[in-house]
Design a protein around this motif. Structure first.
Motif, PDB file in Angstrom:
ATOM      1  N   ILE A 172     -36.548  -5.644   6.615  1.00 40.63           N
ATOM      2  CA  ILE A 172     -35.926  -5.662   5.378  1.00 40.63           C
ATOM      3  C   ILE A 172     -36.811  -6.192   4.438  1.00 40.63           C
ATOM      4  CG2 ILE A 172     -34.115  -6.979   4.014  1.00 40.63           C
ATOM      5  CD1 ILE A 172     -32.350  -6.663   6.431  1.00 40.63           C
ATOM      6  N   GLN A 173     -37.557  -7.271   4.703  1.00 40.66           N
ATOM      7  CA  GLN A 173     -38.527  -7.860   3.889  1.00 40.66           C
ATOM      8  C   GLN A 173     -39.735  -7.082   3.420  1.00 40.66           C
ATOM      9  OE1 GLN A 173     -39.669 -11.436   6.060  1.00 40.66           O
ATOM     10  NE2 GLN A 173     -37.730 -12.556   5.555  1.00 40.66           N
ATOM     11  N   THR A 174     -40.093  -6.116   4.360  1.00 35.98           N
ATOM     12  CA  THR A 174     -41.109  -5.289   4.019  1.00 35.98           C
ATOM     13  C   THR A 174     -40.783  -4.072   3.329  1.00 35.98           C
ATOM     14  OG1 THR A 174     -40.904  -4.334   6.351  1.00 35.98           O
ATOM     15  CG2 THR A 174     -42.598  -6.023   5.939  1.00 35.98           C
ATOM     16  N   GLY A 175     -39.341  -3.809   3.059  1.00 39.65           N
ATOM     17  CA  GLY A 175     -38.793  -2.639   2.478  1.00 39.65           C
ATOM     18  C   GLY A 175     -38.801  -1.233   2.984  1.00 39.65           C
ATOM     19  N   ARG A 176     -38.715  -1.523   4.483  1.00 38.86           N
ATOM     20  CA  ARG A 176     -38.524  -0.484   5.514  1.00 38.86           C
ATOM     21  C   ARG A 176     -37.125  -0.050   5.396  1.00 38.86           C
ATOM     22  NH1 ARG A 176     -39.539  -0.480  10.641  1.00 38.86           N
ATOM     23  NH2 ARG A 176     -39.963  -2.813  10.784  1.00 38.86           N
ATOM     24  N   VAL A 177     -36.176  -0.957   5.126  1.00 35.27           N
ATOM     25  CA  VAL A 177     -34.887  -0.747   5.492  1.00 35.27           C
ATOM     26  C   VAL A 177     -34.155   0.010   4.191  1.00 35.27           C
ATOM     27  CG1 VAL A 177     -32.783  -1.548   5.936  1.00 35.27           C
ATOM     28  CG2 VAL A 177     -34.498  -2.308   7.209  1.00 35.27           C
ATOM     29  N   ARG A 178     -33.762   1.017   4.036  1.00 29.72           N
ATOM     30  CA  ARG A 178     -33.107   1.495   2.939  1.00 29.72           C
ATOM     31  C   ARG A 178     -31.563   2.050   3.001  1.00 29.72           C
ATOM     32  NH1 ARG A 178     -38.018   5.206   0.186  1.00 29.72           N
ATOM     33  NH2 ARG A 178     -39.522   3.667   0.075  1.00 29.72           N
ATOM     34  N   SER A 179     -31.257   2.017   4.189  1.00 27.67           N
ATOM     35  CA  SER A 179     -30.025   2.543   4.618  1.00 27.67           C
ATOM     36  C   SER A 179     -29.370   1.843   5.758  1.00 27.67           C
ATOM     37  CB  SER A 179     -29.810   3.971   4.631  1.00 27.67           C
ATOM     38  OG  SER A 179     -30.601   4.670   5.606  1.00 27.67           O
ATOM     39  N   VAL A 180     -27.807   1.969   5.794  1.00 26.37           N
ATOM     40  CA  VAL A 180     -27.349   1.458   7.024  1.00 26.37           C
ATOM     41  C   VAL A 180     -26.046   2.340   7.038  1.00 26.37           C
ATOM     42  CG1 VAL A 180     -25.909  -0.547   7.961  1.00 26.37           C
ATOM     43  CG2 VAL A 180     -27.999  -0.835   6.611  1.00 26.37           C
ATOM     44  N   PHE A 181     -25.868   2.848   8.340  1.00 26.58           N
ATOM     45  CA  PHE A 181     -24.858   3.774   8.796  1.00 26.58           C
ATOM     46  C   PHE A 181     -23.669   3.032   9.597  1.00 26.58           C
ATOM     47  CE2 PHE A 181     -28.262   6.482   8.134  1.00 26.58           C
ATOM     48  CZ  PHE A 181     -27.866   7.492   7.125  1.00 26.58           C
ATOM     49  N   ILE A 182     -22.435   2.831   8.986  1.00 23.79           N
ATOM     50  CA  ILE A 182     -21.293   2.363   9.677  1.00 23.79           C
ATOM     51  C   ILE A 182     -20.332   3.420   9.998  1.00 23.79           C
ATOM     52  CG2 ILE A 182     -19.477   0.519   9.477  1.00 23.79           C
ATOM     53  CD1 ILE A 182     -20.948  -0.666   7.174  1.00 23.79           C
ATOM     54  N   PRO A 183     -20.178   3.550  11.406  1.00 20.58           N
ATOM     55  CA  PRO A 183     -19.224   4.601  11.936  1.00 20.58           C
ATOM     56  C   PRO A 183     -17.843   4.423  11.696  1.00 20.58           C
ATOM     57  CG  PRO A 183     -20.025   3.405  13.895  1.00 20.58           C
ATOM     58  CD  PRO A 183     -20.914   3.059  12.466  1.00 20.58           C
ATOM     59  N   ILE A 184     -17.005   5.512  11.584  1.00 26.54           N
ATOM     60  CA  ILE A 184     -15.672   5.263  11.539  1.00 26.54           C
ATOM     61  C   ILE A 184     -15.133   5.323  13.032  1.00 26.54           C
ATOM     62  CG2 ILE A 184     -13.565   6.162  10.532  1.00 26.54           C
ATOM     63  CD1 ILE A 184     -15.173   7.362   8.111  1.00 26.54           C
ATOM     64  N   ILE A 185     -14.315   4.311  13.266  1.00 28.22           N
ATOM     65  CA  ILE A 185     -13.843   4.373  14.577  1.00 28.22           C
ATOM     66  C   ILE A 185     -12.262   4.426  14.693  1.00 28.22           C
ATOM     67  CG2 ILE A 185     -13.487   2.663  16.791  1.00 28.22           C
ATOM     68  CD1 ILE A 185     -16.600   3.269  15.969  1.00 28.22           C
ATOM     69  N   GLU A 186     -12.338   5.658  15.078  1.00 27.62           N
ATOM     70  CA  GLU A 186     -11.075   6.419  15.336  1.00 27.62           C
ATOM     71  C   GLU A 186     -10.331   6.322  16.787  1.00 27.62           C
ATOM     72  OE1 GLU A 186      -8.698   6.783  13.265  1.00 27.62           O
ATOM     73  OE2 GLU A 186      -9.961   6.996  11.243  1.00 27.62           O
ATOM     74  N   ALA A 187     -11.156   6.395  17.828  1.00 29.38           N
ATOM     75  CA  ALA A 187     -11.014   6.617  19.115  1.00 29.38           C
ATOM     76  C   ALA A 187     -10.387   5.052  19.721  1.00 29.38           C
ATOM     77  CB  ALA A 187     -12.113   7.006  19.963  1.00 29.38           C
ATOM     78  N   ILE A 188      -9.405   5.167  20.694  1.00 30.77           N
ATOM     79  CA  ILE A 188      -8.986   3.975  21.119  1.00 30.77           C
ATOM     80  C   ILE A 188      -8.937   4.412  22.622  1.00 30.77           C
ATOM     81  CG2 ILE A 188      -6.800   2.540  21.558  1.00 30.77           C
ATOM     82  CD1 ILE A 188      -6.102   3.068  18.795  1.00 30.77           C
ATOM     83  N   ASP A 189      -9.362   3.390  23.703  1.00 31.34           N
ATOM     84  CA  ASP A 189      -9.278   3.224  24.847  1.00 31.34           C
ATOM     85  C   ASP A 189      -7.807   3.448  25.419  1.00 31.34           C
ATOM     86  OD1 ASP A 189      -8.879   2.282  27.818  1.00 31.34           O
ATOM     87  OD2 ASP A 189     -10.922   1.834  27.627  1.00 31.34           O
ATOM     88  N   GLN A 190      -7.452   4.631  25.825  1.00 33.43           N
ATOM     89  CA  GLN A 190      -5.902   4.807  26.094  1.00 33.43           C
ATOM     90  C   GLN A 190      -5.449   3.661  27.036  1.00 33.43           C
ATOM     91  OE1 GLN A 190      -4.049   7.287  24.317  1.00 33.43           O
ATOM     92  NE2 GLN A 190      -5.851   7.261  23.268  1.00 33.43           N
ATOM     93  N   ARG A 191      -6.095   3.483  28.049  1.00 38.67           N
ATOM     94  CA  ARG A 191      -5.614   2.560  29.065  1.00 38.67           C
ATOM     95  C   ARG A 191      -5.180   1.164  28.779  1.00 38.67           C
ATOM     96  NH1 ARG A 191      -4.184   2.409  34.297  1.00 38.67           N
ATOM     97  NH2 ARG A 191      -4.710   4.673  34.379  1.00 38.67           N
TER      98      ARG A 191
END
Length: 223
Positions: free
Chosen positions: A63-82
């Motif tokens: 982050i400090q060196t400017g390499r980080v420009r994006s962050v992906f946050i997945p949408i969690i829809e799946a549920i462990d059925q059991r």
């Protein structure tokens, strides 16, 4: 179950703390740093953290060196059925107790009720039956604000008991209906099937039992 991705992301989005008062992070991906990260969102503010000290230092450096420009946050829809089935089984028993706790003799009636033994066993052990299905559907958005007078509030969870008559006279199916972050879950407390719940929904034009008069405020002793 509360530690699974679905619950953790929902609780993080809604800023619901754990028992220690901490907000659980969502899992994110930082592609420029080629690493996963813990992510917290608070309005327009975003906070990143590594999952251990080494990753935290590497992320901070990126982050400090400017390499980080994006962050992906997945949408969690799946549920462990059991896991969800066992969680709902436990919640169903607690909901039933909450509804009958003011009825004399409620403890013996529930504890000694053989009809609840399969549900109790599944909640505790989860080995039989192999599956205990449940209904899942969204009935309102998790960000929806309810209004009462001049006040506005979010409903994080709500629940009720539904009695669905069977074909045999005097017999009922008991369903625990629980809504969490706008998603409605229903589980049959007597046997691992939800066909009678699906029939009920069809007969009531899909309206949730949470908002009808067919629910059971304080159940009588059931047979």
């Amino acid at each position: 179950m509360l530690a699974t991705s679905w619950f953790r992301h929902a609780r993080s989005r809604q800023w619901v703390p754990n028992k220690r008062g901490l907000i659980p992070p969502m899992g994110g991906l930082v592609p420029e740093a080629r690493m996963n990260a813990d992510v917290w969102l608070d309005g327009d503010s975003l906070t990143l953290g590594g999952r251990n000290e080494r990753e935290h230092r590497a992320l901070a450096e990126a982050i400090q060196t400017g390499r980080v420009r994006s962050v992906f946050i997945p949408i969690i829809e799946a549920i462990d059925q059991r896991l969800m089935s066992r969680f709902l089984a436990k919640v169903a028993l607690e909901v039933l107790v909450e509804r009958v706790i003011r009825v004399q003799g409620w403890n013996e009636e529930i504890v000694d009720k053989a009809a609840l033994d399969p549900l109790r066993h599944f909640a505790r052990i989860g080995d039989r039956p192999e599956k205990w299905p449940f209904s899942r559907r969204r009935i309102y958005h998790e960000e929806d604000v309810q209004h009462e007078g001049d006040a506005g509030y979010q409903v994080l969870h709500e629940f009720t008991i539904l009695c669905e008559p069977l074909l045999e006279p005097g017999h009922l199916e008991l369903y625990a209906v629980v809504c969490i972050f706008g998603e409605e879950f229903a589980i049959n407390m007597g046997e691992p099937e939800i066909a009678s719940y699906e029939r009920w929904l069809k007969a009531h034009d899909g309206k949730s039992p949470l908002y009808t008069s067919d629910t059971l405020p304080v159940p009588p002793v059931f047979g």
